[in-house]
Design a protein around this motif. Structure first.
Motif, short mmCIF file in Angstrom:
data_model
loop_
_atom_site.label_atom_id
_atom_site.label_comp_id
_atom_site.label_asym_id
_atom_site.label_seq_id
_atom_site.Cartn_x
_atom_site.Cartn_y
_atom_site.Cartn_z
N HIS A 1 -42.15 -56.25 -12.97
CA HIS A 1 -43.10 -55.76 -11.96
C HIS A 1 -43.85 -56.92 -11.32
N LEU A 2 -44.23 -57.92 -12.15
CA LEU A 2 -44.93 -59.07 -11.58
C LEU A 2 -44.05 -59.75 -10.54
N ALA A 3 -42.76 -59.89 -10.87
CA ALA A 3 -41.85 -60.51 -9.90
C ALA A 3 -41.79 -59.67 -8.62
N TRP A 4 -41.80 -58.33 -8.77
CA TRP A 4 -41.77 -57.47 -7.57
C TRP A 4 -43.07 -57.58 -6.78
N TYR A 5 -44.20 -57.62 -7.49
CA TYR A 5 -45.47 -57.74 -6.77
C TYR A 5 -45.53 -59.06 -6.00
N LEU A 6 -44.81 -60.07 -6.50
CA LEU A 6 -44.85 -61.39 -5.85
C LEU A 6 -43.85 -61.53 -4.73
N ARG A 7 -42.96 -60.55 -4.59
CA ARG A 7 -41.93 -60.63 -3.56
C ARG A 7 -42.57 -60.82 -2.19
N SER B 1 -44.75 -68.34 -3.38
CA SER B 1 -44.74 -67.69 -4.70
C SER B 1 -43.57 -68.12 -5.57
N SER B 2 -42.64 -68.94 -5.03
CA SER B 2 -41.41 -69.16 -5.79
C SER B 2 -41.68 -69.77 -7.16
N GLY B 3 -42.52 -70.77 -7.24
CA GLY B 3 -42.84 -71.37 -8.53
C GLY B 3 -43.46 -70.35 -9.47
N ALA C 1 -50.52 -63.11 -18.37
CA ALA C 1 -50.21 -62.32 -17.18
C ALA C 1 -51.39 -62.35 -16.20
N LEU C 2 -52.61 -62.22 -16.73
CA LEU C 2 -53.78 -62.24 -15.86
C LEU C 2 -53.94 -63.59 -15.17
N GLU C 3 -53.64 -64.64 -15.93
CA GLU C 3 -53.74 -65.99 -15.38
C GLU C 3 -52.76 -66.15 -14.20
N LEU C 4 -51.57 -65.64 -14.39
CA LEU C 4 -50.56 -65.72 -13.33
C LEU C 4 -51.00 -64.92 -12.10
#
Ligand code: FMN
Length: 328
Positions: free
Chosen positions: A282-288, A293-295, A309-312
């Protein structure tokens, strides 16, 4: 649009998605405007045998109404028993899976295999309708393959059996999830029945939603993959429905708040370790589509605690705030 006593307007629905449409995600989608959410599919046989994991799938969030619980199977008696169970657990609607293409499922005659045997599909639906007082719906594909587009015939039989709405994913079993969707299949079902028909497949924007309704005559739309990392799609659809225009996309703060809420709901459901692992996708999807955001996307695969997760989330919120919002 109505199903039983439920008035479902605007008729914008969250699709059942195994591994995604759990209680945590459904609550977020509903808050953004999804009028009806369907659970992940649950095996009728496993439910009847008392499988704890299956019961967990069919468990509902307090206040989460209306909600449909999707059951999969092809033995009418077992499906009827499973339907009674989910009715007792608080489901407002029982949805029957006639679309799943997975070999393990179709090998048993379940999921999209039912489309190859319209009489059996009807018998399963009839048994379920007779077993419960709540409305019964069916989610189906167009047919097994391009040579066998059985959905219109099956839908007609389902209506005769007492099914109150059908959702049509406009692909065949052979298409799986790839290849172009063919909304024409939805129109062909719509022409054959008078119960509501919900269009599904590659509806990824308000414009696409309006197009599918116009091209097929469908009564509502169901959104699956376009909601991954983007529960706001429901808000946009509702807004376009009611006001005729697309609202601005969520800003960085909203995206971060949504990801945090999703994380915490999953943790409440599963405990920290399993929840954070599940949250990676989900985090990867939220970052799409988030600039730069690639890194950070690569880091989503390694988070294993809530703090990480919160830090990310915070890292990309700060980066995203500094850049023009180009999401969606
Ligand atoms: C990860 C995933 C899981 C799915 N699980 C289910 C399921 O449990 N039951 C079901 O009827 N369809 C399931 N589907 C199919 C979707 O409900 C939907 O029909 C399909 O993705 C096409 O719609 P979309 O283009 O909006 O994603 C699943 C799809 C995905 C991507």
């Amino acid at each position: 649009m109505r199903i039983g006593a439920w008035s479902l307007d605007p008729p914008v629905f969250l699709a059942p998605m195994a591994g995604v449409s759990n209680r945590a995600f459904r609550v977020l989608a509903r808050a953004e405007g999804a009028r009806l959410c369907t659970t992940e599919m649950v095996s009728a046989k496993a439910l009847v045998l008392g499988g704890a994991r299956s019961f967990a799938i069919a468990e509902l969030e307090p206040g989460e109404h209306p909600v449909a619980v999707q059951i999969a199977g092809s033995d009418p008696a077992v499906m009827a028993e499973a339907a009674r169970l989910v009715e007792r657990m608080g489901a407002d609607i029982v949805d029957i899976n006639m679309g799943c293409p997975v070999p393990k499922v179709v090998r048993n005659g379940d999921g999209s295999a039912l489309l190859t045997d319209p009489a059996k599909a009807e018998a399963v639906a009839r048994a379920v309708v007779e077993a419960v007082r709540i409305p019964v719906t069916v989610k189906m594909r167009a047919g097994w393959d391009g040579e066998h587009i059985t959905a219109p015939e099956v839908a007609e039989r389902l209506e005769a059996a007492g099914v109150q709405a059908v959702a049509v994913h406009a692909r065949t079993r052979e298409d799986r999830y790839a290849g172009p969707v063919n909304w024409e299949y939805i129109r062909r079902v719509k022409e054959r029945v008078s119960i509501p028909v919900i269009g599904n497949g590659d509806v990824d924007s308000p414009a696409a939603a309006l197009r599918v309704l116009e091209e097929t005559g469908a009564d509502g739309v169901m959104i699956g993959r376009a909601a991954l990392g983007d529960p706001w799609i429901f808000r946009r659809l509702v807004h376009v429905w009611q006001h005729g225009m697309d609202p601005p996309p969520p800003d960085a703060d909203e995206r971060a708040a949504m990801a945090r809420a999703h994380l915490d709901r999953l943790i409440a459901l599963r405990g920290e370790g399993p929840a954070v692992r599940e949250m990676r996708k989900h985090l990867a999807w939220y970052l799409r589509g988030v600039p730069g955001s690639s890194g950070l996307r690569a880091r989503t695969a390694t988070v294993s605690t809530r703090a990480e997760a919160l830090e990310l989330i915070e890292a990309w919120r700060e980066r995203a705030r500094d850049e023009a919002p180009v999401w969606n």
